[in-house]
Design an enzyme around this catalytic site. Structure first.
Site, PDB file in Angstrom:
ATOM      1  CB  VAL A   1      -0.972  -0.005   1.197  1.00  0.00           C
ATOM      2  CG1 VAL A   1      -1.754   1.312   1.256  1.00  0.00           C
ATOM      3  CG2 VAL A   1      -1.936  -1.182   1.095  1.00  0.00           C
ATOM      4  CB  CYS A   2       3.869   2.212   1.956  1.00  0.00           C
ATOM      5  SG  CYS A   2       3.212   2.069   3.616  1.00  0.00           S
ATOM      6  CB  THR A   3       4.794   0.403  -3.067  1.00  0.00           C
ATOM      7  OG1 THR A   3       5.729  -0.252  -2.204  1.00  0.00           O
ATOM      8  CG2 THR A   3       5.392   0.525  -4.462  1.00  0.00           C
TER       9      THR A   3
END
Length: 211
Positions: A44-46
């Site tokens: 998700v952070c990517t």
């Protein structure tokens, strides 16, 4: 004590993918968005960092600098940036803080033990050009952030900081705004020459004044 809206955003010095950051100096006269990530190489952070990079011009239009953070180290960040650029079709164009000692995470209360023992939650802080905290949002690790909403909020914050107005539910840039209750009816024509609607004594609207 936990941070509150209106508090001065704590200053700090930290290493980042773009060198040493002295936070208040880095912001200068700009607004800022500081946002944390549970860990490098997480899916998700990517996508979030890619989305932020693609919005660089939108943040620049709003005189806003973006800075990310996770508790992983600088070399890990640099390797992760390669993955972000490859998978998201962009180039990361803002610093990512390496917070291995958790100094910044603790300053901003980004670690919530009931959620995760040693990683930051998805916190977002919008900081005004007066260095004060204007917005705080915390997301769970499973839910990606809506960066269009962050831009919308910054538009509202910058508008309402300079005019005696508030923005109604679901407001977007260019739509009518609400006149502050402290403004007397008699003073409205001078302050808001574009005209206004009086829906209720406490609910009066006017076209966005800075357009």
């Amino acid at each position: 004590m936990s941070l509150r809206l209106g508090d001065v955003a704590p200053d700090f010095t930290a290493e980042s993918t773009e060198g040493t950051i002295q936070f208040h100096d880095y912001l200068g006269d700009s607004w800022g968005v500081l946002f944390s990530h549970p860990a490098d190489f997480t899916p998700v952070c990517t996508t979030e960092l890619g989305a932020t990079a693609r919005l660089k011009k939108e943040f620049e239009k709003r005189n806003t600098k973006v800075i990310a953070l996770s508790v992983d180290g600088l070399e890990s960040h640099k390797e992760w940036v390669k993955d972000i650029n490859e998978t998201q079709g962009t180039e990361v164009n803002f610093p990512i803080i390496a917070d291995e000692d958790r100094k910044v995470s603790e300053l901003y209360d980004m670690i919530h033990p009931n959620s995760t023992e040693n990683a930051t939650v998805r916190s977002v802080f919008v900081i005004g050009n007066d260095k004060k905290i204007k917005l705080m949002i915390t997301y769970p690790a499973s839910t990606g952030r809506n960066f269009d909403e962050l831009l919308r909020v910054i538009d509202s914050l910058q508008l309402t900081a300079n005019y005696s107005v508030a923005t109604p539910a679901n407001w977007k840039h260019g739509e009518d705004v609400v006149i502050a209750p402290a403004i007397a009816d008699a003073d409205i024509p001078e302050k808001f020459p574009k005209g206004h609607k009086r829906i209720k004594p406490y609910l009066r609207t006017t076209p966005q004044p800075n357009l």
